[in-house]
Structure formats: structure tokens, C-alpha cells
Design an enzyme around this catalytic site. Structure first.
Site, mmCIF file in Angstrom:
data_model
loop_
_atom_site.group_PDB
_atom_site.id
_atom_site.type_symbol
_atom_site.label_atom_id
_atom_site.label_comp_id
_atom_site.label_asym_id
_atom_site.label_seq_id
_atom_site.Cartn_x
_atom_site.Cartn_y
_atom_site.Cartn_z
ATOM 1 N N CYS A 128 0.812 -1.221 0.000
ATOM 2 C CA CYS A 128 0.000 0.000 0.000
ATOM 3 C C CYS A 128 0.846 1.271 0.000
ATOM 4 C CB CYS A 128 -0.958 -0.001 1.193
ATOM 5 S SG CYS A 128 -0.187 -0.482 2.758
ATOM 6 N N HIS A 242 -2.862 6.410 4.608
ATOM 7 C CA HIS A 242 -1.423 6.474 4.856
ATOM 8 C C HIS A 242 -0.891 7.824 4.384
ATOM 9 C CE1 HIS A 242 -1.651 2.392 5.953
ATOM 10 N NE2 HIS A 242 -0.981 1.812 4.982
#
Length: 337
Positions: A128, A242
Site C-alpha cells: 500500500c 497512509h
């Protein structure tokens, strides 16, 4: 024309997001199979208004399946992905099981879509943190080769799965109510009101597996084994999204203005960069969004040809589920399935 699609790990955080993304993007699904462990079999999940019963994952589950989206962990991928391929499916795997296999393409559609053409049945979905970083780096790399990347990540707990989300909730509630904080389980240390500079296991060199993923995957996706990457990955008390501080060193000068223009024209990127008016992206801004958000674009005068960026992405969508579905869309577009 519709396709027979299987979602492996359908009851997990990423699996549920895969189902949602398939529906939202109107992916040409003729038939869908939702697969999970024996523990989760029997659970009912909705797809296009219809309740689908989750089935137990077995090798026979893949009979008639054309596209299999895997997000059930590396061990299950190693066990069942070859079984799916054997039965005629193309596997798009979200685990780290095959990412660095020389025979397996590691693909981010905005960066290296052409790599799907040499798949042998399995295509790997990158980590990710790597995905959102290279989406933002590709248009800049096209201006001038990037020699060196120094990245620090601030990663949401959802990257560690649904249990980590519950862990943050429980610990936060305990802290706010003045109760004993439940001991850490999915995260190595207390995550509520804390930052934990460890994601995955440590290697002998002092770097974690997550940090090594960012280094190695970036080189493979960007087709540049000589690019230097230094990563520090930190878990923070955020549910989704994130964030990354990225410092770049280019071979040739790249102005801030040229960087902003390149990013504004790049697929999958939204620029939020107006510091005078307090505009820059945060995880709250990106949750549920497809694009990677980029801000705080500024020159680094401490090195020659240096630039700093702040990159934020929804780790469950572009960092996992969306990227996997986009890979499947490339396969269809290129008549590779």
C-alpha cells in the site's frame, strides 16, 4: 460481456473494499464468488443489492473463475493462487507472496500497466505505501530520473487489518475513560495516542519488512534497480489513510512549478498545495477517495536537485482494493483475459 470473479478473503477489510470497488466501478461481473476461511464461511455480504453467502475457500472454488482477487494473506496465496491458475483464472494477489518473483509482474496501472502483458497467471498488487508513492513519483521521474528517495511513512491501522482497527478503538476508549489499556496484539506497542516505528518484523540490518518492501518494490515497479531508496515506516493512530514525507534527489534540476504541473496532469493524482491558504492533504481528506493526494511541494536546498513532497492515500482503496481492480481492468482493456 461479463466475467466470473472470485474475491478471496472477502470478509477482511480489503476484501470488503474489493467488493465495494467492483460495484462502484461497474466492473463487468457476470458471476461473483466470495471466498474466505472456514471460520468466516456462511457470512452474508451484499453485492449489487443481492446477498451473497461467503463460501469456504478450497482448490475447487476456482472452477469456472476467470479473475481471482486475493487478499487473504501470503500463506493462503501461496497455497491457493496456483490452484486458481491451474483452473484457468488470472490471480491478482494483494499479499507479498509473489511480489519479488521474477516471473510475476508487480503492477500499478498509472505507472507500469505494460507489465501485465507478461503475466503467467499471477499478477502481484504492490504494498500500500509503495503504490501511493510511485503514483506520485512517476510523473516527476518522467521530468528527470530520480536518483534517491528518502521516505518516512505515517500508516493507518487498517493496514494491519480489521482487528487492528478494533484494537485502536478499544485502546482509545480505555485511555479516554481512564481505564487500563488493553495490551497490544496486532500492533507491537500501544497504538492509541502513540506512534510505533515498527511495521512487520525486523530484519538483521535494523530495517523492518515493510521498509524493505518499499525499497525493493519501488525498484521493480519503476524498472530502475539503481534507484536508491531509504524508508522508515511508522504506524500512527489513524483508521484509514497512509501519509508519507518524501524527499527526492533528481539527476537534473526540477522546478517546483514544473513538478506541480506534472502532478496536476498525472492520472490518479490530485494536487492540494496552497500553503498560504492552509491547503494540503490529510488522511481525513483521502478516506474513500480513489486519487493519491499530494501537497507541501517544495524545493530542498540542502541537496542538488532536491524536492520535498507530502503524499496521502487511502490504503484500503488505491493502496489495495482499487489498484487490484484497476489491474483487472487493464487485463480486459488489453484483451489479456
Amino acid at each position: 460481456m461479463g466475467y466470473s470473479v472470485a474475491v478471496v478473503g472477502a470478509t477482511g477489510a480489503v476484501g470488503k473494499e474489493m467488493i465495494k470497488v467492483l460495484e462502484q466501478r461497474n466492473f463487468p461481473v457476470d458471476k461473483i464468488k466470495l471466498l474466505a476461511s472456514e471460520r468466516s464461511a456462511g457470512t452474508k455480504l451484499k453485492f449489487r443489492g443481492e446477498e451473497i453467502t461467503v463460501e469456504k475457500l478450497t482448490p475447487e472454488s476456482f472452477e469456472g473463475v476467470e479473475i481471482a482477487l486475493f487478499s487473504a494473506g501470503g500463506d493462503r496465496s501461496k497455497q491457493f493462487a496456483p490452484e486458481a491458475v491451474k483452473r484457468g483464472a488470472v490471480v491478482i494477489d494483494n499479499s507479498s507472496a509473489f511480489r519479488m518473483d521474477d516471473d510475476v509482474p508487480l503492477v500499478v496501472p498509472e505507472v507500469n500497466p505494460e507489465d501485465v502483458k507478461w503475466h503467467k497467471g499471477i499478477i502481484a498488487n504492490p504494498n500500500c505505501s509503495t503504490i501511493q508513492m510511485v503514483v506520485a513519483l512517476k510523473p516527476l521521474y518522467d521530468l528527470s530520473r530520480i536518483k534517491r528517495i528518502v521516505v518516512a511513512t505515517y500508516q493507518a491501522v487498517s493496514g494491519a487489518g480489521a482487528a487492528a482497527i478494533e484494537e485502536l478503538k478499544a485502546q482509545s476508549e480505555a485511555v479516554l475513560k481512564g481505564k487500563d489499556v488493553p495490551p497490544p496484539n496486532k500492533i507491537p506497542k500501544q497504538i492509541a495516542f502513540n506512534c510505533v516505528p515498527q511495521i512487520d518484523v525486523f530484519f538483521d540490518d535494523g530495517y523492518t519488512k515493510e521498509e524493505h518492501k518499499m525499497v525493493n518494490e519501488t525498484k521493480k515497479i519503476m524498472h530502475d534497480p539503481e534507484i536508491k531508496v531509504s524508508a522508515t515506516c511508522v504506524r500512527v493512530p489513524v483508521f484509514i489513510g497512509h501519509s508519507e514525507v518524501v524527499n527526492l534527489e533528481f539527476e537534473n534540476p526540477v522546478s517546483t512549478e514544473d513538478a506541480v504541473k506534472a502532478l496536476q496532469n498525472a492520472p490518479g493524482v490530485t494536487v492540494m498545495d496552497d500553503f498560504k491558504n492552509g491547503i494540503y492533504p490529510t488522511p481525513v481528506d483521502v478516506a474513500g477517495k480513489d486519487d493519491v493526494l499530494v501537497g507541501r511541494i517544495r524545493k530542498d536546498d540542502t541537496i542538488e536537485n532536491g524536492l520535498n513532497l507530502w503524499i496521502v492515500g487511502d490504503n484500503l482503496r488505491k493502496g489495495a482494493a482499487l489498484n487490484a481492480v484497476q489491474i483487472a481492468e487493464v487485463l480486459i482493456r488489453e484483451n489479456l483475459i
